[in-house]
Write a protein that holds these residues in place. Structure first.
Motif, PDB file in Angstrom:
ATOM      1  N   MET A 112      24.620  25.538   8.856  1.00 18.48           N
ATOM      2  CA  MET A 112      23.387  25.296   8.104  1.00 18.48           C
ATOM      3  C   MET A 112      22.982  26.582   7.373  1.00 18.48           C
ATOM      4  N   GLN A 113      22.770  26.437   6.067  1.00 15.61           N
ATOM      5  CA  GLN A 113      22.380  27.622   5.299  1.00 15.61           C
ATOM      6  C   GLN A 113      20.898  27.938   5.501  1.00 15.61           C
ATOM      7  N   GLN A 114      20.570  29.213   5.316  1.00 11.60           N
ATOM      8  CA  GLN A 114      19.194  29.667   5.464  1.00 11.60           C
ATOM      9  C   GLN A 114      18.682  30.120   4.107  1.00 11.60           C
ATOM     10  N   VAL A 115      17.625  29.451   3.655  1.00  9.55           N
ATOM     11  CA  VAL A 115      17.097  29.685   2.310  1.00  9.55           C
ATOM     12  C   VAL A 115      15.579  29.837   2.391  1.00  9.55           C
ATOM     13  N   ALA A 116      15.063  30.766   1.606  1.00 13.10           N
ATOM     14  CA  ALA A 116      13.615  30.960   1.561  1.00 13.10           C
ATOM     15  C   ALA A 116      13.060  30.541   0.213  1.00 13.10           C
ATOM     16  N   ILE A 117      11.895  29.949   0.240  1.00 16.29           N
ATOM     17  CA  ILE A 117      11.133  29.656  -0.971  1.00 16.29           C
ATOM     18  C   ILE A 117      10.106  30.763  -1.149  1.00 16.29           C
ATOM     19  N   GLY A 159       6.246  44.703  -6.300  1.00 16.63           N
ATOM     20  CA  GLY A 159       5.883  44.280  -4.955  1.00 16.63           C
ATOM     21  C   GLY A 159       6.516  42.953  -4.582  1.00 16.63           C
ATOM     22  N   HIS A 160       6.495  41.995  -5.503  1.00 14.96           N
ATOM     23  CA  HIS A 160       7.153  40.701  -5.265  1.00 14.96           C
ATOM     24  C   HIS A 160       8.638  40.893  -4.981  1.00 14.96           C
ATOM     25  N   LEU A 161       9.289  41.715  -5.781  1.00 16.61           N
ATOM     26  CA  LEU A 161      10.731  41.925  -5.638  1.00 16.61           C
ATOM     27  C   LEU A 161      11.053  42.620  -4.322  1.00 16.61           C
ATOM     28  N   LEU A 162      10.228  43.568  -3.918  1.00 15.21           N
ATOM     29  CA  LEU A 162      10.426  44.240  -2.630  1.00 15.21           C
ATOM     30  C   LEU A 162      10.321  43.249  -1.480  1.00 15.21           C
ATOM     31  N   VAL A 163       9.340  42.380  -1.530  1.00 20.86           N
ATOM     32  CA  VAL A 163       9.150  41.379  -0.481  1.00 20.86           C
ATOM     33  C   VAL A 163      10.360  40.451  -0.403  1.00 20.86           C
ATOM     34  N   ALA A 164      10.851  39.977  -1.553  1.00 27.05           N
ATOM     35  CA  ALA A 164      11.988  39.054  -1.568  1.00 27.05           C
ATOM     36  C   ALA A 164      13.255  39.722  -1.044  1.00 27.05           C
ATOM     37  N   LYS A 165      13.489  40.969  -1.433  1.00 29.96           N
ATOM     38  CA  LYS A 165      14.678  41.687  -0.956  1.00 29.96           C
ATOM     39  C   LYS A 165      14.594  41.953   0.539  1.00 29.96           C
ATOM     40  N   THR A 166      13.395  42.250   1.029  1.00 28.87           N
ATOM     41  CA  THR A 166      13.210  42.458   2.464  1.00 28.87           C
ATOM     42  C   THR A 166      13.523  41.182   3.232  1.00 28.87           C
ATOM     43  N   GLU A 210      17.304  40.601   3.574  1.00 27.49           N
ATOM     44  CA  GLU A 210      17.959  41.491   4.530  1.00 27.49           C
ATOM     45  C   GLU A 210      17.508  41.223   5.965  1.00 27.49           C
ATOM     46  N   GLN A 211      16.235  41.009   6.151  1.00 24.39           N
ATOM     47  CA  GLN A 211      15.694  40.837   7.508  1.00 24.39           C
ATOM     48  C   GLN A 211      16.166  39.540   8.146  1.00 24.39           C
ATOM     49  N   LEU A 212      16.290  38.483   7.364  1.00 22.52           N
ATOM     50  CA  LEU A 212      16.658  37.164   7.903  1.00 22.52           C
ATOM     51  C   LEU A 212      18.103  36.776   7.592  1.00 22.52           C
ATOM     52  N   HIS A 213      18.821  37.634   6.865  1.00 24.48           N
ATOM     53  CA  HIS A 213      20.205  37.331   6.462  1.00 24.48           C
ATOM     54  C   HIS A 213      20.277  35.987   5.720  1.00 24.48           C
ATOM     55  N   LEU A 214      19.423  35.840   4.733  1.00 13.32           N
ATOM     56  CA  LEU A 214      19.335  34.596   3.985  1.00 13.32           C
ATOM     57  C   LEU A 214      20.459  34.475   2.966  1.00 13.32           C
ATOM     58  N   GLU A 215      20.839  33.219   2.685  1.00 15.32           N
ATOM     59  CA  GLU A 215      21.804  32.984   1.607  1.00 15.32           C
ATOM     60  C   GLU A 215      21.161  33.218   0.245  1.00 15.32           C
ATOM     61  N   GLN A 216      19.907  32.793   0.102  1.00 14.79           N
ATOM     62  CA  GLN A 216      19.229  33.000  -1.169  1.00 14.79           C
ATOM     63  C   GLN A 216      17.727  32.848  -1.036  1.00 14.79           C
ATOM     64  N   LEU A 259       6.269  38.646  10.618  1.00 15.28           N
ATOM     65  CA  LEU A 259       5.924  39.582   9.559  1.00 15.28           C
ATOM     66  C   LEU A 259       7.182  40.190   8.965  1.00 15.28           C
ATOM     67  N   LEU A 260       7.180  40.335   7.663  1.00 13.96           N
ATOM     68  CA  LEU A 260       8.271  41.045   6.998  1.00 13.96           C
ATOM     69  C   LEU A 260       8.049  42.543   7.146  1.00 13.96           C
ATOM     70  N   HIS A 261       9.136  43.278   7.263  1.00 13.39           N
ATOM     71  CA  HIS A 261       9.058  44.723   7.476  1.00 13.39           C
ATOM     72  C   HIS A 261       8.936  45.451   6.149  1.00 13.39           C
TER      73      HIS A 261
END
Length: 208
Positions: A1-6, A17-24, A27-33, A162-164
């Motif tokens: 099962m793939q892991q994807v965030a909206i 700030g948005h881009l930093l949050v998405a990149k974090t 990496e933190q959750l090892h998401l596919e996208q 919480l995201l780091h």
């Protein structure tokens, strides 16, 4: 099962700030996208034209292979509701474990969203701490636990973490105000976004 965030929002405009949050989150959750979803008609605020906000988001994310900009909201004529977005994306991405990236200030309002308690247990929540009233990370955790308790009292369960990321000190509203004042925002948004704002005369008294 793939892991994807909206990552949903008005993105008016998108900033570092948005881009930093998405990149974090990646990496933190090892998401596919991460799927970025621009709200076409935010129910509680006015925003720049949908087409402008999508264009800026596409410029800011086009070189990142695990960022996808969804146009799923484009066909909607009424208010944009997050639960509908998740249901529609789930049909397009079967066999997916969903996460939702959200700022702490917005997360606080989740129990009051349209079908918010129901949405709360349909995905896991990734909370980006925001420096609002001088909060620390422990205070951010306390706020999230308050939301969790509110939902529990309505018999709904929510999974969150919480995201780091650093506590973010700026927001899209600050970007817009700086533009209205004629101040430079080159250090706060990608250069392609800054150029787009200038070329389309956004966030001024003569905005398109």
């Amino acid at each position: 099962m793939q892991q994807v965030a909206i990552f949903g929002g008005t993105f008016d405009p998108i900033h570092w700030g948005h881009l930093l949050v998405a990149k974090t989150a990646l990496e933190q959750l090892h998401l596919e996208q991460v799927i970025w979803v621009v709200s076409k008609n935010p129910p509680h605020k006015q925003a720049a034209l949908f087409e402008h906000r999508v264009a800026m988001l596409q410029l800011a994310t086009k070189h990142h292979p695990r960022f996808t900009v969804s146009l799923i909201e484009k066909k909607h004529s009424g208010a944009s509701y997050s639960i509908n977005t998740l249901i529609e994306l789930s049909a397009c991405y079967p066999n997916t474990h969903w996460y939702w990236i959200i700022g702490l200030d917005t997360f606080q309002t989740l129990p009051r969203w349209y079908r918010g308690p129901e949405l709360a247990q349909m995905c896991d929540w990734l909370i980006a701490p925001r420096l609002l009233g001088g909060e620390t990370i422990p205070q951010s955790e306390s706020i999230c636990k308050q939301v969790e308790q509110q939902l529990k009292e309505q018999s709904y369960i929510i999974n969150w973490q919480l995201l780091h990321t650093p506590l973010l000190r700026f927001s899209s509203s600050i970007m817009r105000e700086l533009c209205r004042q004629g101040c430079a925002i080159g250090d706060l948004v990608p250069d392609t976004v800054r150029s787009y704002i200038v070329n389309h005369n956004l966030y001024t008294n003569n905005s398109e």
